[in-house]
Design an enzyme around this catalytic site. Structure first.
Site, PDB file in Angstrom:
ATOM      1  N   SER A 151      -8.248   7.761  21.040  1.00  0.00           N
ATOM      2  CA  SER A 151      -6.890   7.265  20.823  1.00  0.00           C
ATOM      3  C   SER A 151      -6.904   5.753  20.699  1.00  0.00           C
ATOM      4  CB  SER A 151      -6.042   7.673  22.028  1.00  0.00           C
ATOM      5  OG  SER A 151      -4.843   6.953  22.053  1.00  0.00           O
TER       6      SER A 151
ATOM      7  N   TYR B 159      -4.292   8.531  31.596  1.00  0.00           N
ATOM      8  CA  TYR B 159      -4.590   9.204  30.324  1.00  0.00           C
ATOM      9  C   TYR B 159      -5.490   8.322  29.455  1.00  0.00           C
ATOM     10  CZ  TYR B 159      -3.977  10.268  25.401  1.00  0.00           C
ATOM     11  OH  TYR B 159      -4.223  10.499  24.071  1.00  0.00           O
TER      12      TYR B 159
ATOM     13  N   LYS C 284      -9.700   8.605  28.062  1.00  0.00           N
ATOM     14  CA  LYS C 284     -10.246   8.457  26.700  1.00  0.00           C
ATOM     15  C   LYS C 284     -11.360   7.406  26.692  1.00  0.00           C
ATOM     16  CE  LYS C 284      -7.634  11.488  24.659  1.00  0.00           C
ATOM     17  NZ  LYS C 284      -8.206  12.764  24.215  1.00  0.00           N
TER      18      LYS C 284
HETATM   19  C1  WQD Z   1       5.947   4.645  20.015  1.00  0.00           C
HETATM   20  C2  WQD Z   1       6.929   3.492  20.161  1.00  0.00           C
HETATM   21  C3  WQD Z   1       7.726   3.190  22.408  1.00  0.00           C
HETATM   22  C4  WQD Z   1       9.904   6.918  22.766  1.00  0.00           C
HETATM   23  C5  WQD Z   1       1.214   7.362  22.699  1.00  0.00           C
HETATM   24  C6  WQD Z   1      -0.159   7.383  23.308  1.00  0.00           C
HETATM   25  C7  WQD Z   1      -1.194   7.543  22.240  1.00  0.00           C
HETATM   26  C8  WQD Z   1      -0.911   8.782  21.462  1.00  0.00           C
HETATM   27  C9  WQD Z   1       0.471   8.748  20.882  1.00  0.00           C
HETATM   28  C10 WQD Z   1      -1.466  11.027  22.237  1.00  0.00           C
HETATM   29  C11 WQD Z   1       6.678   2.670  21.419  1.00  0.00           C
HETATM   30  C12 WQD Z   1       8.854   3.590  21.483  1.00  0.00           C
HETATM   31  C13 WQD Z   1       9.131   5.885  22.290  1.00  0.00           C
HETATM   32  C14 WQD Z   1      11.295   6.704  22.975  1.00  0.00           C
HETATM   33  C15 WQD Z   1      11.029   4.453  22.191  1.00  0.00           C
HETATM   34  N1  WQD Z   1      -1.042   9.850  22.396  1.00  0.00           N
HETATM   35  N2  WQD Z   1       9.683   4.665  22.008  1.00  0.00           N
HETATM   36  N3  WQD Z   1      11.792   5.473  22.680  1.00  0.00           N
HETATM   37  O1  WQD Z   1       3.140   5.055  23.186  1.00  0.00           O
HETATM   38  O2  WQD Z   1       2.477   4.301  20.853  1.00  0.00           O
HETATM   39  O3  WQD Z   1       1.347   6.221  21.883  1.00  0.00           O
HETATM   40  O4  WQD Z   1       1.408   8.522  21.913  1.00  0.00           O
HETATM   41  O5  WQD Z   1      -1.320  12.034  22.361  1.00  0.00           O
HETATM   42  O6  WQD Z   1      -2.440   7.616  22.823  1.00  0.00           O
HETATM   43  O7  WQD Z   1      -0.406   6.169  23.988  1.00  0.00           O
HETATM   44  O8  WQD Z   1       3.670   6.488  21.150  1.00  0.00           O
HETATM   45  O9  WQD Z   1       5.633   7.678  20.286  1.00  0.00           O
HETATM   46  O10 WQD Z   1       5.451   7.273  22.768  1.00  0.00           O
HETATM   47  O11 WQD Z   1       5.904   5.368  21.252  1.00  0.00           O
HETATM   48  O12 WQD Z   1      11.537   3.360  21.958  1.00  0.00           O
HETATM   49  O13 WQD Z   1      12.022   7.580  23.438  1.00  0.00           O
HETATM   50  O14 WQD Z   1       8.242   4.051  20.303  1.00  0.00           O
HETATM   51  O15 WQD Z   1       8.144   2.217  23.328  1.00  0.00           O
HETATM   52  O16 WQD Z   1       6.966   1.360  21.088  1.00  0.00           O
HETATM   53  P1  WQD Z   1       2.692   5.411  21.841  1.00  0.00           P
HETATM   54  P2  WQD Z   1       5.199   6.796  21.383  1.00  0.00           P
END
Ligand code: WQD
Length: 389
Positions: free
Chosen positions: A145, A170, A174
């Site tokens: 990741s 998590y 990785k």
């Molecule tokens: C994206 C952006 C949030 C939800 C994670 C893991 C990564 C992979 C994918 C695997 C961020 C913002 C999110 C919400 C928001 N994991 N957000 N409101 O954190 O980049 O990656 O998921 O399975 O390893 O770290 O992805 O989609 O959670 O967030 O504003 O309700 O959207 O703050 O900036 P992230 P995400």
């Protein structure tokens, strides 16, 4: 006569990325065996893979006349369950490589139940690697990741950027697993050299190759669904990730999106991520397998990490606007405080994968959103049949 197909074992093959990858593997001419404990996924995903593959399969295959389990042998097995894994490998000596998706993946949850994460992700993977080694299957494509980069010093992020163990449990699993797999590859070279010397000394032929090959695929942010609308992400409970959350707002299951922070040092203050279509990501696994084969033919083994991303960063608000376009209306959101552990910008430098894997993310942001919306509006409850249209 068609060439003998390679057989790939896919752990976690019923999950979101796993199921799309199983389909791409079949479409690319591989045979696939799936191991999944169904703790966060559904066998229905494989039925959909079967249905979609039937639409495109070569005429002489007629998968429609098979059951899903005849097309894709399936074992409801936990990667922690060593004796069951052994049975799977013993029943399928044809397995030539493994794509390993199985594991826990909720960043927030991992802080509450770290031992579960270390147990499933680390012990489960070590277990799998040991069983693979026992059965002389030494090729693995591993789901890593972008989170391994922590808060990277340079954007776009090259694979040479330091990997850091400072995020969530998590994320740490990785990072540790990348080290574990690298160590295994290094040690296997020495083991093989020793074995070859022993064979020479005893005047015996060299029958095995103990060297490991591994592809560590660092995923950026997968999004979207199969364009047919019958296969997609089916998160349990309230989604943690942005795109499935937005999709649930659009379908009316959730009231509004909370945008986590608008005071980051980015163009609109919200975090930047590199979103790629799940089918492009699935194709990245097929490309990694092909590259391992080419490497083997050239006598090359060992471990290599690749970024799978588009190279283009989008803010949270860019994503809201793109999804609004797909849905045809404005979805409600509020700006709230930052979410712990988020970093301002994770954008891939995908040039290594472009060059060495001959892989490139092809699908646009609008395709990701349109495909996600097609899936979600017809399956407001994912694979669970209740109330779906
Ligand atoms: C994206 C952006 C949030 C939800 C994670 C893991 C990564 C992979 C994918 C695997 C961020 C913002 C999110 C919400 C928001 N994991 N957000 N409101 O954190 O980049 O990656 O998921 O399975 O390893 O770290 O992805 O989609 O959670 O967030 O504003 O309700 O959207 O703050 O900036 P992230 P995400």
């Amino acid at each position: 006569m068609s060439p003998i197909k390679q057989t790939i074992l896919v752990t976690g093959g019923c999950g979101y990325i796993g199921s799309h990858t199983v389909l791409r593997l079949l479409e690319s001419g591989y045979k696939v065996i799936v191991v999944d404990n169904l703790s966060n996924s559904s066998f229905e995903a494989l039925r959909r893979v079967h249905e979609l593959y039937t639409r495109v399969a070569p005429k002489d295959e007629s998968p429609a006349s098979l059951t899903t389990e005849q097309l894709i042998p399936f074992y409801q097995v936990d990667v922690l369950d060593r004796s069951s894994l052994i049975k799977v490998f013993a029943s399928h000596p044809e397995i030539s490589a493994v794509i390993h998706f199985a594991g826990r993946k909720a960043v927030g949850e991992s802080s509450h139940i770290p031992l579960d994460y270390y147990n499933v992700n680390i012990s489960g993977t070590v277990n799998l690697l040991q069983v693979m080694d026992e059965f002389h299957v030494r090729k693995i494509v591993f789901s890593s990741s972008a989170t391994v980069y922590g808060d990277p010093p340079v954007i776009p992020i090259p694979e040479t950027s330091p990997i850091v163990a400072s995020m969530s449990p998590y994320g740490r699993t990785k990072v540790f697993l990348e080290h574990i797999i690298k160590d295994l590859c290094t040690a296997s070279v020495v083991k093989h050299q020793r074995y070859v010397k022993e064979c020479e000394a005893a005047n015996k032929s060299v029958e095995h190759n103990y060297e490991w090959s591994a592809m560590l695929l660092r995923y950026f942010n997968p999004a979207g669904a199969h364009p047919s609308g019958i296969m997609g992400e089916d998160p349990q409970g309230i989604p943690n990730n942005l795109m499935p959350f937005l999709a649930q707002v659009a379908v009316g299951n959730l009231e509004k999106l909370s945008v986590f922070g608008d005071d980051y040092p980015t163009r609109d203050g919200t975090c930047i991520r590199d979103y790629l279509h799940v089918l492009d990501l699935a194709q990245g696994h097929v490309a990694a397998l092909a590259k391992m084969d080419t490497n083997h033919t050239a006598g090359l083994f060992g471990c290599k990490a690749y970024n799978l991303g588009t190279g283009t960063g989008c803010t949270v608000l860019d994503m809201v606007r793109a999804f609004n376009r797909a849905v045809g209306r404005e979805l409600p959101y509020v700006i709230t405080g930052r979410r712990a552990g988020d970093v301002p910008n994770l954008t891939a430098d995908p040039s290594l994968a472009n060059k060495e894997l001959e892989w490139k993310a092809e699908k646009s942001l609008d395709e990701m959103c349109t495909d996600l919306w097609r899936w979600q509006r017809t399956h407001p409850n994912g694979y669970s049949p209740a109330q779906n249209q």
